[in-house]
Design an enzyme around this catalytic site. Structure first.
Site, PDB file in Angstrom:
ATOM      1  N   GLY A 158     -34.640  41.370 -82.124  1.00 24.01           N
ATOM      2  CA  GLY A 158     -33.952  42.647 -81.828  1.00 24.01           C
ATOM      3  C   GLY A 158     -32.462  42.424 -81.737  1.00 24.01           C
ATOM      4  N   THR A 159     -31.710  43.121 -82.612  1.00 20.94           N
ATOM      5  CA  THR A 159     -30.273  42.895 -82.672  1.00 20.94           C
ATOM      6  C   THR A 159     -29.580  44.146 -83.165  1.00 20.94           C
ATOM      7  OG1 THR A 159     -30.711  40.589 -83.244  1.00 20.94           O
ATOM      8  CG2 THR A 159     -28.498  41.389 -83.686  1.00 20.94           C
TER       9      THR A 159
END
Length: 538
Positions: free
Chosen positions: A357-358
């Protein structure tokens, strides 16, 4: 032109978006509200660095399934004729040892407080703002605080992250009781937030304002630090207030390679940006014909495999690496590696042996400042632990370590883990061309390679470069491709021995932004069609 040449009137791929042009300022991110927050700060007299911080802070609110205040960040920025890098990733706490993990099991669990390393995001905001910004940090963070306080309607993409995490954490709750803090914060009504539903986080607004008013001190030495310490002790975590108080981000020179006349810049390890540079070095030694030639895709895949195999063997906290960056980026070494590429899929081994997740965003202003910025909690919402009353979801970057005793990247107190998140930047003849980046775990260097090749080898414009169908090397000979990938390419890859899977999972293939500036000072932006990508322009 200093930017890669392209025909702005020719579109090679069906796109839901067209190029965006601007002059006074541009902010490109994966969410409209975040881009608008950055533009708001530009119009108040802030520069590109201030705008990026504002957009980054807003993304912690509007895309909490991708990043958060309790995560890490990296930045590459061009200001006053110089290129700077900021590593704002945190180390393992003093109590985080290999032996401590082994006492609890034989692996580093991604959920729960044991996975939490020292968060670097707030310190990164403060360092960027104090060193290169123009407005007070409190003013820069206020747009995000208002969004958190007043609430916003959740989009389909963001809702999917809530629903996915809700399902995963529900199964883990009995093992990791600290995950209840996630449900209390992100599912207070007992169900995942649905598309169009208004979501508010007053605690998040409070945290942002405290960070702004104290230039980050509240998070590392004040009341938020106290709350993190208390929660960690309650759930047998490693992190303590003294770990937070000791933390400082590091200004560091970016690293680069020249690819066909353009200097491509990445952050040095502990990030994986060097993998993209190694792959470009290898790719420079092979002939590429056209963008949609199956042989081009095959060679790109083989180049990234070779680079990843070396990266896996060598990348760690720079203080622990025995192989230097210069050795890894050696053109002669890349030439030797390129000679391993033939017409069949390979199972690569590292040529150097050594004892997801970024969010991504970019911003530019009228003064010539440009910034490439990325931040993440890792694996969506990170550890699943959230600091009550402050809305701070904490990362799980300990998962970037290994428990292999002799490995360079073995967990150790004070050591930074291997990091997936990487910002990119392009220059030519010591002039800025612009920031670029594609978020998404181990997809990131793969997407950097594909986008840079599209821009420089095949003269696609930034939007087409982002829209082009992507491939993802999974492992061994396994490759995933988007459904939009031309059938003749898929068929040819299979003939070459690649084990190809067609997958509609957009998140696997990353989400990116690009801003270029031409010789007339015009800003040219492309954004992500696989998400809620948006470019705010002035």
């Amino acid at each position: 032109m200093t930017i890669p040449e392209f025909d702005a009137n020719t579109f090679h791929y069906a796109s839901r978006r067209e190029l965006v042009y601007g002059k006074k300022g541009m902010v490109a991110s994966s969410h409209p509200l975040a881009s608008q927050a950055g533009l708001e700060i530009l119009k108040k007299g802030g520069n590109a660095i201030d705008a990026a911080i504002a957009a980054a802070a807003a993304l912690t609110v509007v895309e909490p399934g991708s990043n958060g205040i309790g995560g890490d960040s990296f930045s590459i920025l061009w200001k006053d004729g110089e290129l700077y890098g900021l590593n704002s990733s945190g180390p393992a706490p003093a109590r985080m040892t290999r032996e401590a993990f082994l006492e609890a099991g034989d692996k580093i669990e991604p959920h729960g407080f044991k996975a939490v390393t020292v968060p670097g995001v707030p310190a990164g905001w403060a360092a960027l703002n104090q060193t290169h910004g123009k407005l007070p940090l409190s003013e820069v963070l206020e747009p995000a605080a208002l969004i958190a306080e007043e609430g916003f309607p959740v989009s389909n993409v963001v809702s999917q992250a809530f629903e996915r995490t809700f399902t995963i954490l529900k199964k883990k709750l009995e093992t990791f009781p600290e995950l209840k803090t996630w449900f209390d914060t992100f599912a207070p009504d007992g169900h995942p937030i649905q598309p169009g539903e208004i979501w508010r986080s007053p605690g998040h607004a409070k945290a942002l304002r405290l960070i702004g008013q104290t230039n980050g001190e509240a998070f590392y030495k004040g009341e938020i630090a106290d709350a993190i310490d208390q929660l960690s002790r309650a759930f047998d975590g490693f992190i303590r207030k003294e770990d937070l108080a000791d933390y400082q981000p590091e200004w560091i020179a970016p690293i680069s390679t020249n690819y066909k006349g353009y200097d491509i810049w990445e952050m040095p390890p502990n990030g994986q940006g060097i993998v993209a540079l190694m792959a470009l070095n290898i790719l420079e030694n092979v002939e590429l014909t056209s963008k949609e030639d199956p042989e081009t895709v095959h060679k790109q895949i083989e180049a990234i495999k070779l680079a990843f195999s070396d990266g896996k063997a060598t990348i760690s906290d720079m203080k622990y690496m025995s192989e230097t960056v210069d050795q890894l980026l050696s053109k002669s070494y890349a030439k030797a590696r390129s000679e391993l590429i033939d017409d069949q899929a390979s199972l690569p081994e590292p040529g150097i042996k050594d004892q997801s997740g970024t969010v991504y965003l970019s911003a530019a202003d009228e003064e010539g400042n440009m910034i490439s910025y990325i931040q993440s909690n890792y694996m969506g919402f990170g550890s699943g632990a959230v600091v009550p009353g402050y809305g701070v979801s904490l990362q799980n970057r300990a998962c970037g370590f290994t428990l292999e005793e002799q490995h360079l990247n073995v967990v150790h107190p004070g050591k930074r883990p291997f990091h997936t998140i990487i910002p990119g930047f392009i220059t030519k003849d010591n002039k800025p061309v612009g920031p670029f980046g594609i978020m998404g775990g181990h997809m990131q260097p793969q997407a950097h390679l594909q986008v840079i090749s599209s821009l420089i080898d095949f003269h696609l414009n930034p939007q087409d470069a982002l829209d082009a169908p992507r491939w993802h090397w999974d492992e061994g000979k396994k490759v995933s491709v988007e459904p939009e990938m031309p059938l003749h390419i898929i068929q040819n890859l299979i003939k070459r021995g690649h084990q190809v899977t067609i997958t509609p999972t957009k998140g696997l293939f990353g989400r990116g932004e690009i801003i270029l500036r031409n010789d007339q000072g015009v800003l040219i932006g492309g954004t992500e069609s696989r998400a809620d990508g948006h470019i705010a322009v002035w």
